[in-house]
Write a protein that holds these residues in place. Structure first.
Motif, short mmCIF file in Angstrom:
data_model
loop_
_atom_site.label_atom_id
_atom_site.label_comp_id
_atom_site.label_asym_id
_atom_site.label_seq_id
_atom_site.Cartn_x
_atom_site.Cartn_y
_atom_site.Cartn_z
N ALA A 187 30.89 20.02 -54.74
CA ALA A 187 30.20 18.74 -54.91
C ALA A 187 29.97 18.05 -53.57
O ALA A 187 28.93 17.43 -53.34
N ILE A 188 30.94 18.18 -52.67
CA ILE A 188 30.82 17.58 -51.35
C ILE A 188 29.80 18.31 -50.50
O ILE A 188 28.97 17.72 -49.81
N ARG A 189 29.84 19.64 -50.56
CA ARG A 189 29.01 20.46 -49.68
C ARG A 189 27.55 20.47 -50.09
O ARG A 189 26.65 20.37 -49.25
N THR A 190 27.28 20.60 -51.39
CA THR A 190 25.90 20.77 -51.85
C THR A 190 25.16 19.46 -52.03
O THR A 190 23.93 19.41 -51.93
N HIS B 28 44.73 14.14 -47.28
CA HIS B 28 45.54 15.30 -47.67
C HIS B 28 44.64 16.52 -47.89
O HIS B 28 44.98 17.63 -47.48
N LEU B 29 43.48 16.29 -48.50
CA LEU B 29 42.58 17.40 -48.81
C LEU B 29 41.70 17.77 -47.62
O LEU B 29 41.40 18.96 -47.40
N TYR B 30 41.27 16.77 -46.85
CA TYR B 30 40.34 16.99 -45.73
C TYR B 30 40.90 16.27 -44.49
O TYR B 30 40.41 15.20 -44.12
N PRO B 31 41.91 16.82 -43.86
CA PRO B 31 42.61 16.11 -42.78
C PRO B 31 41.84 16.13 -41.45
O PRO B 31 40.92 16.92 -41.25
N GLY B 32 42.26 15.23 -40.58
CA GLY B 32 41.78 15.23 -39.20
C GLY B 32 40.35 14.74 -39.03
O GLY B 32 39.66 14.39 -39.98
N SER C 54 33.72 14.91 -44.82
CA SER C 54 34.07 15.31 -46.19
C SER C 54 34.74 14.16 -46.93
O SER C 54 34.49 13.92 -48.12
N ARG C 55 35.60 13.42 -46.23
CA ARG C 55 36.24 12.27 -46.86
C ARG C 55 35.22 11.21 -47.23
O ARG C 55 35.32 10.57 -48.28
N SER C 56 34.22 11.04 -46.38
CA SER C 56 33.17 10.07 -46.66
C SER C 56 32.36 10.48 -47.89
O SER C 56 32.05 9.66 -48.75
#
Length: 245
Positions: free
Chosen positions: A143-146, A169-173, A179-181
């Motif tokens: 869902a995030i990528r597409t 936790h899922l998309y660190p750094g 991805s967090r956005s």
């Protein structure tokens, strides 16, 4: 509701489970998220529906899931629609441990006993069926990528994951910042998931307390004031900060 399909609380908990340490990320906000996930699952099952910022029971028939049906019965007993923020901010003693024990019975996680400081008994939980966790994570990643609008279940899962703070936790750094956005942006794709996610965040920000009632009119008793404040969620299960395997 058949048990062949995982519920949103179960999926949210599996997402939060750290495969290295056997602990859950964001334990206190996760407790709020699990209560919110129950609401979304009941809505997906057609038992409740949003009514503005409130939750109304529309079909009181049990789902067949004991934990969900307990929540449904509590909502039914309220009689009138309840504000999502007040429901989520209420005490949910042992909810996280209830779901961990259920996942253990289903063979999705294994309880690993240990000790903290060589004295206090603790329990870590290791995922035993990593394919399930990978499938849940793959749905979010896709869902995030597409950028394709996800199905309501995945959209609600993303909204709850963001609301309880699982993004880092899922998309660190720094590499996970975009991805967090995008995870946060998925909140708009499911109205019920969005309502619940915002309620979870409001509770964490201290917005769950209702306004004080004014003084009663002469000759009339004051109406009882609803429960105020956000109770501190105890860390049930006492999962240790264990070292990675």
């Amino acid at each position: 509701m058949g048990r062949s399909r995982r519920t949103l609380p179960e999926e949210l908990l599996l997402l939060a489970l750290d495969p290295a340490t056997g602990t859950t990320a964001q334990p206190q906000s996760l407790d709020l998220g699990l209560a919110g996930a129950q609401l979304v699952e009941l809505a997906l099952a057609g038992r409740i529906a949003p009514d503005g910022d409130r939750i109304a029971v529309v079909v009181p028939r049990p789902t067949g899931d004991p934990t969900l049906d307990c929540a449904l019965e509590l909502l039914r007993r309220r009689g009138a629609p309840v504000r999502a923020v007040h429901w989520i901010g209420g005490p949910r003693l042992g909810l996280r441990q209830t779901y961990l024990s259920h996942l253990e019975r289903c063979g999705m996680v294994a309880a690993v006993p240990g000790q903290m400081c060589g004295v206090l008994p603790t329990t870590r939980y290791q995922a035993t069926d990593t394919a399930i966790s990978r499938e849940i994570r793959a749905r979010l990643d896709s869902a995030i990528r597409t950028g394709v609008p996800p199905d309501p279940r995945t959209a609600a899962l993303a909204a709850l994951a963001h609301a309880v703070g699982l993004g880092k936790h899922l998309y660190p750094g720094n590499e996970g910042r975009s991805s967090r956005s995008r995870l946060r942006d998925l909140i708009r794709h499911d109205p019920m998931g969005g309502l619940v996610a915002h309620a979870v965040m409001d509770v964490q920000n201290g917005a769950a307390a209702p306004p004080r009632r004014g003084p009663a009119a002469p000759g009339r008793p004051a109406a009882p004031e609803p429960a105020r404040g956000v109770p501190m969620q105890p860390r049930h299960g006492s999962m240790a900060r264990a070292v990675a395997h």
